[in-house]
Design an enzyme around this catalytic site. Structure first.
Site, PDB file in Angstrom:
ATOM      1  N   ASP A  97       0.848  -1.188   0.000  1.00 45.84           N
ATOM      2  CA  ASP A  97       0.000   0.000   0.000  1.00 45.84           C
ATOM      3  C   ASP A  97       0.887   1.243   0.000  1.00 45.84           C
ATOM      4  O   ASP A  97       2.110   1.148   0.080  1.00 45.84           O
ATOM      5  CB  ASP A  97      -0.970  -0.021   1.170  1.00 45.84           C
ATOM      6  CG  ASP A  97      -0.270  -0.082   2.519  1.00 45.84           C
ATOM      7  OD1 ASP A  97       0.953   0.131   2.565  1.00 45.84           O
ATOM      8  OD2 ASP A  97      -0.941  -0.351   3.521  1.00 45.84           O
ATOM      9  N   ASP A 271      -8.427  -7.267   0.965  1.00 49.12           N
ATOM     10  CA  ASP A 271      -7.441  -7.574   2.003  1.00 49.12           C
ATOM     11  C   ASP A 271      -7.930  -7.029   3.335  1.00 49.12           C
ATOM     12  O   ASP A 271      -8.772  -6.129   3.377  1.00 49.12           O
ATOM     13  CB  ASP A 271      -6.095  -6.917   1.674  1.00 49.12           C
ATOM     14  CG  ASP A 271      -6.095  -5.435   2.053  1.00 49.12           C
ATOM     15  OD1 ASP A 271      -5.512  -5.085   3.090  1.00 49.12           O
ATOM     16  OD2 ASP A 271      -6.714  -4.618   1.331  1.00 49.12           O
ATOM     17  N   CYS A 309     -14.354 -27.124   7.792  1.00 52.79           N
ATOM     18  CA  CYS A 309     -13.080 -26.529   7.357  1.00 52.79           C
ATOM     19  C   CYS A 309     -12.027 -27.609   7.104  1.00 52.79           C
ATOM     20  O   CYS A 309     -11.932 -28.588   7.844  1.00 52.79           O
ATOM     21  CB  CYS A 309     -12.575 -25.549   8.406  1.00 52.79           C
ATOM     22  SG  CYS A 309     -11.046 -24.703   7.945  1.00 52.79           S
ATOM     23  N   CYS A 311      -8.691 -26.928   7.034  1.00 53.29           N
ATOM     24  CA  CYS A 311      -7.372 -26.418   7.409  1.00 53.29           C
ATOM     25  C   CYS A 311      -6.673 -27.330   8.422  1.00 53.29           C
ATOM     26  O   CYS A 311      -7.290 -28.184   9.061  1.00 53.29           O
ATOM     27  CB  CYS A 311      -7.487 -24.992   7.973  1.00 53.29           C
ATOM     28  SG  CYS A 311      -7.949 -24.888   9.717  1.00 53.29           S
ATOM     29  N   CYS A 314      -8.210 -27.287  12.034  1.00 54.02           N
ATOM     30  CA  CYS A 314      -9.475 -28.009  12.218  1.00 54.02           C
ATOM     31  C   CYS A 314      -9.311 -29.514  12.042  1.00 54.02           C
ATOM     32  O   CYS A 314     -10.096 -30.289  12.594  1.00 54.02           O
ATOM     33  CB  CYS A 314     -10.518 -27.465  11.251  1.00 54.02           C
ATOM     34  SG  CYS A 314     -11.035 -25.771  11.645  1.00 54.02           S
ATOM     35  N   HIS A 340      -6.363 -20.811  10.767  1.00 55.09           N
ATOM     36  CA  HIS A 340      -7.737 -21.154  10.414  1.00 55.09           C
ATOM     37  C   HIS A 340      -8.470 -19.978   9.774  1.00 55.09           C
ATOM     38  O   HIS A 340      -9.123 -20.128   8.735  1.00 55.09           O
ATOM     39  CB  HIS A 340      -8.516 -21.618  11.639  1.00 55.09           C
ATOM     40  CG  HIS A 340      -9.995 -21.594  11.412  1.00 55.09           C
ATOM     41  ND1 HIS A 340     -10.651 -22.566  10.682  1.00 55.09           N
ATOM     42  CD2 HIS A 340     -10.938 -20.660  11.743  1.00 55.09           C
ATOM     43  CE1 HIS A 340     -11.933 -22.255  10.591  1.00 55.09           C
ATOM     44  NE2 HIS A 340     -12.129 -21.112  11.224  1.00 55.09           N
TER      45      HIS A 340
END
Length: 382
Positions: A97, A271, A309, A311, A314, A340
């Protein structure tokens, strides 16, 4: 429809019922399908996450912050290290940015003038000056794939006259930054459209930026305290006037409802620091709403954080264990929930892309909102 330059953007498909589009963004450090969510690595790191973990969860482009890296370790040191990719060991794409938001949100005292902004560092109170040219020079040295114009981020309570004056200055700064850009061959430069909640100003500013022919376009000045309804209206005002063939980036947005609603409106990139910030306090996003794992009701809950999930967290840990980690202030708890939350939002964008391919994005949104617990698209989450 394809646009080339320091990056290549191709619209692969447009969803039949909405403004959503499936895109392919090709950069010097990889190609990525859009819509996408970009994890934020403010100080050349996504907090608590290793680069290998970010790749494992499906991250593509990540964001770093010009203001913070300018103050420490300094853009010259990063350039000496071989650029930001080498410095932080990230071989995929990076977006930086402009530093403008931090000037207006963190600076202790600031004086906005035509040449730039004079202000005091939030670290030690030292005198600093940031101009459009300086912002671009810092970003050229950092070496990100996508860099941002230096803009004035106006507060949400500006009246019409104040907002117009701010936007006109941002346009002049955008032109100066574009002229100062020393690496147009390998760094894409995005313009930032402002305008608050005023339809005429949002539309006018987007048109003026479009005429300047940037590589991509951002919608800024949202998520600064306005309602979700106002944010969506701001996007609706700007979108029709931005080039259809170039990527559109909604800055600072990281709740699942806003990500879905943004995609419906034709946003390609988003974002936010939210997923890692709330993770450090023990709050998780799940397909069934938020879970605050420090709450007593999870003490003996030996189920996954989110049964839907995929991931690492999880698949391997329970809510009871995560609660224990957060209650004892163990860093692993923050890391696992951060992992997660980031994977959750990345998976949301993967599902959005599939829904665009299947032409059923509205059905996906409605099912997601019903399961998550939203009463309406603008319902507040965190």
């Amino acid at each position: 429809m394809t646009v080339e330059g320091p990056m290549k953007f191709t619209i692969l498909k447009e969803e039949k019922h909405t403004g959503a589009r499936l895109g392919l963004l090709e950069t010097p450090h990889g190609s990525y399908e859009t819509p996408m969510f970009m994890p934020v690595g403010t100080q050349a790191t996504v907090k608590t996450m290793a680069p290998e973990e970010l790749k494992d969860m499906g991250s593509g482009i990540i964001l770093s912050n010009t203001y913070h890296l300018w103050l420490r370790p300094g853009e010259d040191l990063v350039e000496e290290a071989g650029g930001l990719h080498q410095f932080m060991n990230w071989d995929q794409a990076i977006l930086t940015d402009s530093g403008g938001f931090q000037v207006f949100s963190l600076a202790k005292i600031r004086n906005i003038q035509e040449d730039g902004v004079r202000f005091k560092s939030h670290l030690d109170g030292s005198d600093l000056f940031l101009s459009p040219e300086k912002s671009i020079d810092i970003q050229n040295k950092l070496g990100a794939d996508i860099i941002m114009s230096f803009d004035e981020c106006p507060p949400k309570d500006y009246n019409h006259s104040q907002m117009k004056e701010s936007m006109e200055r941002t346009l002049r700064w955008a032109e100066r930054g574009k002229l100062a850009h020393a690496r147009p061959h390998d760094q894409a430069l995005f313009g930032i459209a402002q305008g608050g909640v005023f339809e005429d100003l949002r539309s006018w500013h987007a048109k003026e930026l479009a005429d300047m022919d940037f590589d991509g376009y951002s919608i800024g000045g949202v998520s600064v305290g306005e309602t979700k309804e106002d944010m969506y209206r701001a996007v609706d005002y700007a979108i029709p006037h931005l080039p259809k063939s170039k990527p559109r980036y909604l800055m600072g947005i990281g709740t699942p409802d806003a990500i879905i609603e943004g995609a419906i409106r034709g946003i390609d990139m988003q974002d936010c620091v939210l997923p890692t910030r709330i993770a450090r306090n023990g709050t998780a996003m799940t397909h069934f709403g938020r879970v605050v794992v420090r709450n007593a009701k999870y003490e003996r809950d030996f189920t996954p954080l989110d049964p839907m999930c995929d991931c690492y967290c999880c698949q391997n840990y329970t809510r009871a264990y995560l609660r224990h980690l957060i209650k004892t202030k163990e860093v692993l708890g923050m890391r696992l929930i951060s992992y997660h939350n980031l994977r959750f939002l990345i998976k949301v964008t993967e599902d959005i892309r599939q829904a665009i391919k299947d032409d059923n994005l509205i059905d996906y949104r409605d099912e997601f909102f019903e399961r998550y617990g939203y009463n309406e698209p603008s319902a507040k989450d965190f």
